[in-house]
Design a protein around this motif. Structure first.
Motif, short mmCIF file in Angstrom:
data_model
loop_
_atom_site.label_atom_id
_atom_site.label_comp_id
_atom_site.label_asym_id
_atom_site.label_seq_id
_atom_site.Cartn_x
_atom_site.Cartn_y
_atom_site.Cartn_z
N SER A 14 43.64 40.94 34.59
CA SER A 14 42.56 41.86 34.24
C SER A 14 41.83 42.36 35.48
CB SER A 14 41.58 41.22 33.25
OG SER A 14 40.99 40.07 33.79
N GLY A 15 41.69 41.53 36.50
CA GLY A 15 41.06 41.96 37.75
C GLY A 15 41.88 43.00 38.47
N ILE A 16 43.20 42.81 38.48
CA ILE A 16 44.09 43.78 39.12
C ILE A 16 44.05 45.11 38.37
CG2 ILE A 16 46.51 44.32 39.61
CD1 ILE A 16 46.85 41.23 40.10
N ILE A 17 44.09 45.06 37.07
CA ILE A 17 44.03 46.29 36.27
C ILE A 17 42.69 46.98 36.47
CG2 ILE A 17 43.97 47.18 33.90
CD1 ILE A 17 46.16 44.98 33.35
N ARG A 18 41.63 46.21 36.56
CA ARG A 18 40.31 46.79 36.80
C ARG A 18 40.27 47.52 38.14
NH1 ARG A 18 35.35 43.05 38.00
NH2 ARG A 18 34.21 44.57 39.19
N ALA A 19 40.94 46.96 39.17
CA ALA A 19 40.99 47.61 40.48
C ALA A 19 41.64 48.98 40.36
CB ALA A 19 41.75 46.74 41.49
N PHE A 20 42.71 49.09 39.58
CA PHE A 20 43.35 50.39 39.37
C PHE A 20 42.43 51.35 38.64
CE2 PHE A 20 47.24 48.00 40.19
CZ PHE A 20 47.97 48.91 40.93
N LYS A 21 41.79 50.88 37.58
CA LYS A 21 40.93 51.75 36.78
C LYS A 21 39.72 52.24 37.55
CE LYS A 21 42.31 50.25 32.21
NZ LYS A 21 41.88 49.76 30.90
N GLU A 22 39.21 51.41 38.47
CA GLU A 22 38.01 51.78 39.22
C GLU A 22 38.32 52.55 40.50
OE1 GLU A 22 35.64 48.26 39.73
OE2 GLU A 22 35.16 48.17 37.60
N SER A 23 39.57 52.61 40.89
CA SER A 23 39.94 53.32 42.11
C SER A 23 39.98 54.82 41.86
CB SER A 23 41.31 52.84 42.59
OG SER A 23 41.72 53.61 43.70
N SER A 24 39.58 55.59 42.85
CA SER A 24 39.69 57.05 42.75
C SER A 24 41.05 57.54 43.24
CB SER A 24 38.57 57.71 43.56
OG SER A 24 38.68 57.36 44.92
N ASP A 25 41.86 56.64 43.77
CA ASP A 25 43.20 57.00 44.25
C ASP A 25 44.18 57.05 43.08
OD1 ASP A 25 42.42 57.15 46.91
OD2 ASP A 25 42.83 55.03 47.26
N PRO A 26 45.18 57.91 43.15
CA PRO A 26 46.16 58.01 42.06
C PRO A 26 47.12 56.83 42.03
CG PRO A 26 46.72 59.54 43.81
CD PRO A 26 45.38 58.93 44.17
N PHE A 27 47.28 56.12 43.16
CA PHE A 27 48.10 54.92 43.22
C PHE A 27 47.55 54.00 44.30
CE2 PHE A 27 50.00 57.61 46.43
CZ PHE A 27 50.36 56.72 47.44
N LEU A 28 47.95 52.75 44.25
CA LEU A 28 47.53 51.77 45.25
C LEU A 28 48.77 51.07 45.79
CD1 LEU A 28 44.55 50.20 43.25
CD2 LEU A 28 44.41 51.84 45.13
N THR A 29 48.70 50.61 47.02
CA THR A 29 49.83 49.90 47.60
C THR A 29 49.64 48.39 47.45
OG1 THR A 29 48.88 49.70 49.82
CG2 THR A 29 50.13 51.73 49.32
N THR A 30 50.74 47.69 47.59
CA THR A 30 50.69 46.22 47.52
C THR A 30 49.74 45.68 48.58
OG1 THR A 30 53.00 46.24 46.79
CG2 THR A 30 52.10 44.13 47.53
#
Length: 85
Positions: A14-30
């Motif tokens: 859930s923390g990882i998914i939250r990071a995606f949802k709160e990011s303004s970037d369209p994708f994130l890297t490992t």
């Protein structure tokens, strides 16, 4: 650099998914996610792979690593929780 939010997030699914949802970037890297959660890139890659296997995340090779983003269906629902251990 990514605009991944900083804070007290834990490297749970859930923390990882939250990071995606709160990011303004369209994708994130490992690497970005590993740094955000203060863990190794390999450890984060394993967590991201598990989420991808369940259809929560999608990835694409970019350079020497991967770019990750939330699957469209997962980004609008919490259905991923039903299969979470």
């Amino acid at each position: 650099m990514s605009s991944v939010p900083h804070g007290n997030m834990k490297a749970t699914e859930s923390g990882i998914i939250r990071a995606f949802k709160e990011s303004s970037d369209p994708f994130l890297t490992t690497t970005e996610l590993a740094e955000q959660f203060d863990m190794t890139r390999q450890g984060m890659a394993k967590r991201l792979d598990r989420l991808a296997e369940r259809g929560v995340l999608t990835r694409k090779s970019c350079g020497s690593g991967y770019g990750w983003w939330l699957d469209q269906e997962s980004s609008t629902s919490d259905s991923w929780k039903k299969t979470s251990p």
